[in-house]
Write a protein that holds these residues in place. Structure first.
Motif, PDB file in Angstrom:
ATOM      1  N   SER A 220      34.393  43.419  12.763  1.00 44.22           N
ATOM      2  CA  SER A 220      33.651  44.146  13.781  1.00 44.22           C
ATOM      3  C   SER A 220      34.207  45.564  13.943  1.00 44.22           C
ATOM      4  O   SER A 220      33.458  46.536  14.023  1.00 44.22           O
ATOM      5  N   GLN A 221      35.557  45.677  13.959  1.00 42.96           N
ATOM      6  CA  GLN A 221      36.191  46.981  14.116  1.00 42.96           C
ATOM      7  C   GLN A 221      35.840  47.909  12.949  1.00 42.96           C
ATOM      8  O   GLN A 221      35.498  49.080  13.152  1.00 42.96           O
ATOM      9  N   ASN A 222      35.902  47.395  11.737  1.00 41.32           N
ATOM     10  CA  ASN A 222      35.567  48.206  10.565  1.00 41.32           C
ATOM     11  C   ASN A 222      34.121  48.658  10.594  1.00 41.32           C
ATOM     12  O   ASN A 222      33.796  49.800  10.233  1.00 41.32           O
ATOM     13  N   SER A 223      33.239  47.776  11.040  1.00 38.31           N
ATOM     14  CA  SER A 223      31.817  48.108  11.099  1.00 38.31           C
ATOM     15  C   SER A 223      31.534  49.148  12.186  1.00 38.31           C
ATOM     16  O   SER A 223      30.682  50.024  12.008  1.00 38.31           O
ATOM     17  N   ILE A 224      32.256  49.051  13.313  1.00 36.44           N
ATOM     18  CA  ILE A 224      32.094  50.030  14.382  1.00 36.44           C
ATOM     19  C   ILE A 224      32.581  51.407  13.921  1.00 36.44           C
ATOM     20  O   ILE A 224      31.990  52.434  14.262  1.00 36.44           O
ATOM     21  N   ASP A 225      33.647  51.431  13.125  1.00 35.18           N
ATOM     22  CA  ASP A 225      34.116  52.707  12.563  1.00 35.18           C
ATOM     23  C   ASP A 225      33.038  53.340  11.699  1.00 35.18           C
ATOM     24  O   ASP A 225      32.845  54.567  11.728  1.00 35.18           O
ATOM     25  N   LEU A 226      32.328  52.521  10.941  1.00 38.14           N
ATOM     26  CA  LEU A 226      31.221  53.030  10.121  1.00 38.14           C
ATOM     27  C   LEU A 226      30.074  53.526  10.996  1.00 38.14           C
ATOM     28  O   LEU A 226      29.437  54.542  10.684  1.00 38.14           O
ATOM     29  N   LEU A 227      29.819  52.816  12.090  1.00 38.51           N
ATOM     30  CA  LEU A 227      28.773  53.236  13.023  1.00 38.51           C
ATOM     31  C   LEU A 227      29.118  54.590  13.647  1.00 38.51           C
ATOM     32  O   LEU A 227      28.253  55.467  13.758  1.00 38.51           O
ATOM     33  N   LYS A 228      30.377  54.772  14.046  1.00 35.82           N
ATOM     34  CA  LYS A 228      30.802  56.052  14.619  1.00 35.82           C
ATOM     35  C   LYS A 228      30.656  57.173  13.607  1.00 35.82           C
ATOM     36  O   LYS A 228      30.269  58.297  13.954  1.00 35.82           O
ATOM     37  N   HIS A 229      30.969  56.876  12.352  1.00 31.49           N
ATOM     38  CA  HIS A 229      30.824  57.877  11.295  1.00 31.49           C
ATOM     39  C   HIS A 229      29.353  58.243  11.113  1.00 31.49           C
ATOM     40  O   HIS A 229      29.013  59.423  10.924  1.00 31.49           O
ATOM     41  N   GLU A 230      28.484  57.234  11.183  1.00 31.71           N
ATOM     42  CA  GLU A 230      27.037  57.485  11.068  1.00 31.71           C
ATOM     43  C   GLU A 230      26.549  58.372  12.220  1.00 31.71           C
ATOM     44  O   GLU A 230      25.802  59.335  12.004  1.00 31.71           O
ATOM     45  N   ILE A 231      26.981  58.051  13.443  1.00 33.73           N
ATOM     46  CA  ILE A 231      26.584  58.848  14.611  1.00 33.73           C
ATOM     47  C   ILE A 231      27.065  60.280  14.462  1.00 33.73           C
ATOM     48  O   ILE A 231      26.342  61.233  14.761  1.00 33.73           O
ATOM     49  N   LEU A 232      28.300  60.439  13.985  1.00 26.98           N
ATOM     50  CA  LEU A 232      28.862  61.778  13.820  1.00 26.98           C
ATOM     51  C   LEU A 232      28.080  62.586  12.794  1.00 26.98           C
ATOM     52  O   LEU A 232      27.800  63.772  13.010  1.00 26.98           O
TER      53      LEU A 232
ATOM     54  N   MET B  77      43.823  37.970  25.284  1.00 28.64           N
ATOM     55  CA  MET B  77      43.226  38.674  24.158  1.00 28.64           C
ATOM     56  C   MET B  77      44.321  39.120  23.207  1.00 28.64           C
ATOM     57  O   MET B  77      45.400  39.534  23.633  1.00 28.64           O
ATOM     58  N   SER B  78      44.043  39.030  21.919  1.00 31.63           N
ATOM     59  CA  SER B  78      44.997  39.517  20.936  1.00 31.63           C
ATOM     60  C   SER B  78      44.949  41.043  20.922  1.00 31.63           C
ATOM     61  O   SER B  78      44.058  41.671  21.488  1.00 31.63           O
ATOM     62  N   LEU B  79      45.926  41.653  20.251  1.00 30.71           N
ATOM     63  CA  LEU B  79      46.010  43.106  20.184  1.00 30.71           C
ATOM     64  C   LEU B  79      44.776  43.702  19.521  1.00 30.71           C
ATOM     65  O   LEU B  79      44.224  44.708  19.980  1.00 30.71           O
ATOM     66  N   ILE B  80      44.313  43.088  18.447  1.00 30.95           N
ATOM     67  CA  ILE B  80      43.150  43.615  17.745  1.00 30.95           C
ATOM     68  C   ILE B  80      41.890  43.487  18.601  1.00 30.95           C
ATOM     69  O   ILE B  80      40.994  44.333  18.566  1.00 30.95           O
ATOM     70  N   GLU B  81      41.825  42.420  19.409  1.00 29.60           N
ATOM     71  CA  GLU B  81      40.680  42.252  20.308  1.00 29.60           C
ATOM     72  C   GLU B  81      40.694  43.301  21.419  1.00 29.60           C
ATOM     73  O   GLU B  81      39.649  43.822  21.809  1.00 29.60           O
ATOM     74  N   GLU B  82      41.891  43.602  21.921  1.00 29.77           N
ATOM     75  CA  GLU B  82      42.011  44.653  22.938  1.00 29.77           C
ATOM     76  C   GLU B  82      41.590  46.005  22.378  1.00 29.77           C
ATOM     77  O   GLU B  82      40.862  46.764  23.022  1.00 29.77           O
ATOM     78  N   THR B  83      42.048  46.293  21.161  1.00 29.85           N
ATOM     79  CA  THR B  83      41.686  47.552  20.501  1.00 29.85           C
ATOM     80  C   THR B  83      40.187  47.627  20.279  1.00 29.85           C
ATOM     81  O   THR B  83      39.560  48.666  20.501  1.00 29.85           O
TER      82      THR B  83
END
Length: 224
Positions: free
Chosen positions: A60-72, A6-12
């Motif tokens: 995917s990472q950017n979208s998940i950050d937006l999802l976390k912001h929505e949940i918060l 896995m690449s670093l970004i995939e691990e993150t």
């Protein structure tokens, strides 16, 4: 590539998906339908990052950050207000019980000299409620699962703070602690109810530090 292919970004991304999953699971007071919506969004975003002919982990990472912001935004507002309501009503019940005990004891014997301790307990309940609102002006995602870092439940926190406040007053009355606000000294506390109430409120506001301060003070005592 890492040793696991896995690449670093995939691990993150993988770690962030696991973290977000844990946060969603920990939303104990959210409706199952709401949590299912969050899980479905997270699953879709995970697929974007790992599956398909051309996975896009960065998107995917950017979208998940937006999802976390929505949940918060959605859950933080609701959870904070719900907690403050429960804490407030619990504080009111504690105050009512406190004075009910005082009334019962008064009918049995004269405890008027001890009324200051009941006033301090009441003030501590109010101070504890104010303390949470003052400390939790902003929320982090972790706060959605653990509102208080000491993991103390409301029904333990209130008696704990109340007892600490009583010990604090006892130490003041014994001249082990000193206390002054402006021209008001610890000697004035026993004479006026408003000062006793103030001591209780201050004890509640300092709930996270009061217990440790009392412990440190007791440790420093010399017994001969």
């Amino acid at each position: 590539m890492s040793s696991k292919g896995m690449s670093l970004i995939e691990e993150t991304l993988y770690k962030d998906i696991e973290y977000t999953t844990t946060i969603i699971k920990s939303l104990k007071h959210s409706k199952k339908e709401t949590k299912r919506i969050y899980f479905n969004k997270l699953l879709s975003l995970a697929r974007v990052g790992f599956l398909g002919v051309s996975p896009q982990p960065k998107l995917s990472q950017n979208s998940i950050d937006l999802l976390k912001h929505e949940i918060l935004l959605v859950e933080g507002h609701r959870i904070k207000n719900r907690y403050m309501k429960i804490l407030g009503w619990s504080a009111i019940v504690s105050i009512v019980v406190c004075w009910a005990v005082y009334a019962i004891l008064t009918s049995i014997t004269n405890i008027t000299p001890l009324v200051g301790y009941f006033i301090v307990w009441s003030g501590a309940m109010v101070g504890t409620w104010i303390s949470f609102g003052a400390r939790k002006t902003t929320f982090q995602l972790d706060d959605l699962s653990v509102l208080e870092k000491d993991n103390m439940d409301i029904y333990i926190r209130l008696p704990y703070v109340g007892i600490c406040a009583l010990i604090f007053l006892l130490l003041l009355n014994s001249n082990i602690f000193s206390f002054s606000i402006g021209d008001t000294s610890s000697e004035s506390i026993a004479e006026r109810a408003e000062f006793q109430l103030l001591v209780g409120v201050i004890a509640g506001l300092l709930e996270s530090k009061l217990g440790s301060r009392i412990y440190e003070k007791i440790q420093g005592l010399t017994i001969k």
